[in-house]
Design an enzyme around this catalytic site. Structure first.
Site, short mmCIF file in Angstrom:
data_model
loop_
_atom_site.label_atom_id
_atom_site.label_comp_id
_atom_site.label_asym_id
_atom_site.label_seq_id
_atom_site.Cartn_x
_atom_site.Cartn_y
_atom_site.Cartn_z
N LYS A 155 0.89 -1.16 0.00
CA LYS A 155 0.00 0.00 0.00
C LYS A 155 0.93 1.21 0.00
O LYS A 155 1.19 1.83 1.03
CB LYS A 155 -0.90 -0.06 1.24
N1 PMP Z 1 -7.57 -1.62 -3.03
C1 PMP Z 1 -6.88 -0.46 -2.85
C2 PMP Z 1 -6.03 0.04 -3.97
C3 PMP Z 1 -6.98 0.23 -1.64
O1 PMP Z 1 -6.31 1.38 -1.47
C4 PMP Z 1 -7.80 -0.27 -0.61
C5 PMP Z 1 -7.91 0.48 0.69
N2 PMP Z 1 -6.93 0.08 1.59
C6 PMP Z 1 -8.48 -1.48 -0.82
C7 PMP Z 1 -8.35 -2.12 -2.05
C8 PMP Z 1 -9.32 -2.10 0.26
O2 PMP Z 1 -8.49 -2.59 1.27
P1 PMP Z 1 -8.97 -2.68 2.79
O3 PMP Z 1 -10.24 -3.45 2.77
O4 PMP Z 1 -7.88 -3.41 3.47
O5 PMP Z 1 -9.17 -1.30 3.27
#
Ligand code: PMP
Length: 312
Positions: A155
């Site tokens: 991320k």
């Molecule tokens: N894809 C991306 C590119 C994201 O930035 C996020 C947000 N973190 C998600 C999917 C969803 O991830 P999560 O459920 O862990 O927040």
């Protein structure tokens, strides 16, 4: 707002960094987005340990060493929530490189840039309970960035330039959100959320070779399976998306968010589908059923344990 920076909490105007910080110039940072919820006895940061462990994996993918233990970071998150007296909140930890080398080689001439950790949090009420008409999405021209298999799962701040631009183009075209394809033309994910398509009671979601392994995605897969649905990771073509009975997004910020049209074409009958509504309810119940987060000791581990017990 109180900000935690490198081990201390400061009022936000005192939490300062150099304008020569490497991350400001090159996007060489990694971050998390976590939600805490008001529970009966206080706040509870949902799946905090999983988010913090992903932060460490993201940092490792960029060869950045976070100078804390995961448990210390969990405790710091809880302290930031307490210091800001927050219950329903969004928490943003950011790991970034400070001043040192100004080239891409941060180890050049022994000038190893320091790794900083900042944690902020702000009030962000859950969308649940507010009128949710559903998202009108657009298939983006932008492709999901695949710089390397390791980096897909990081991320990383720099990735969001692509999401930012895809989102801006969706907005400029009158849509609420952009859906990105992978480099083979299959659906990958939205700008900051994972994607699910429901057809004949079966849920399909793209493989994580082209999408972030979302923590909400994982929670929803488990909740859907417990509710008796078949869930598959799958390659999904844009046509199959348009042909879905229901489409929804998942993410910490989005929670479970229905998509009611893509490129102006209605999904199903253009309203929020029953499976999406059922999973939204189950998700909202579980995030509020967690024990409160404690800022010291092993409160964090207890909360994670409670999650795995509650969801089984
Ligand atoms: N894809 C991306 C590119 C994201 O930035 C996020 C947000 N973190 C998600 C999917 C969803 O991830 P999560 O459920 O862990 O927040």
């Amino acid at each position: 707002m109180q900000i935690w920076l490198d081990g201390k909490t400061y009022p936000s105007h005192e939490a300062r960094i150099s304008v020569m910080s490497h991350t400001l110039h090159y996007g060489t940072g990694v971050f998390e987005g976590i939600r805490s919820y008001r529970t009966e006895d206080g706040f509870s940061a949902f799946r905090l340990e999983d988010h913090v462990l992903r932060l460490f994996r993201s940092a490792e993918a960029l060869d950045m060493h976070i100078p804390y233990e995961p448990a210390e970071v969990c405790n710091a998150v809880n302290r930031v929530l307490e210091a800001n007296e927050l219950l329903d909140a969004y928490i943003r930890p950011l790991v970034f490189l400070g001043e040192g080398s100004m080239g891409l080689d941060v180890k050049a001439q022994g000038k190893r840039n320091p790794v900083h950790l900042m944690i902020s949090a702000w009030e962000w009420p859950s969308y649940f309970g507010q009128s949710m008409p559903g998202i009108r999405a657009m298939l983006a021209e932008h492709r999901r960035v695949f710089s390397s298999p390791t980096l897909v799962q990081a991320k990383a701040a720099g990735h969001y330039l692509n999401s930012y631009s895809a989102y801006a183009s969706a907005k400029a075209n009158g849509y609420d959100e952009a859906l990105l394809l992978d480099d083979e033309g299959h659906l990958a994910e939205a700008t900051a959320a994972n994607l699910f398509v429901v057809k004949d009671g079966v849920l399909r979601t793209p493989f994580t070779t082209s999408a972030l392994e979302g923590i909400t995605r994982d929670t929803i897969i488990t909740l859907a399976k417990i509710s008796g649905y078949t869930v598959m990771e799958s390659r999904i073509k844009p046509d199959e998306l348009l042909d879905g009975d229901e489409v929804f997004l998942t993410g910490t910020a989005y929670e479970v968010a229905p998509i009611i049209s893509v490129n102006g074409q209605a999904i199903g009958d253009g309203s929020v589908g029953p499976i999406t509504a059922q999973l939204t309810k189950r998700y909202q119940d579980i995030v509020r059923a967690m024990p409160p987060s404690l800022s010291h000791g092993d409160g964090m581990a207890l909360t994670e344990k409670a999650y795995y017990t509650a969801i089984q």
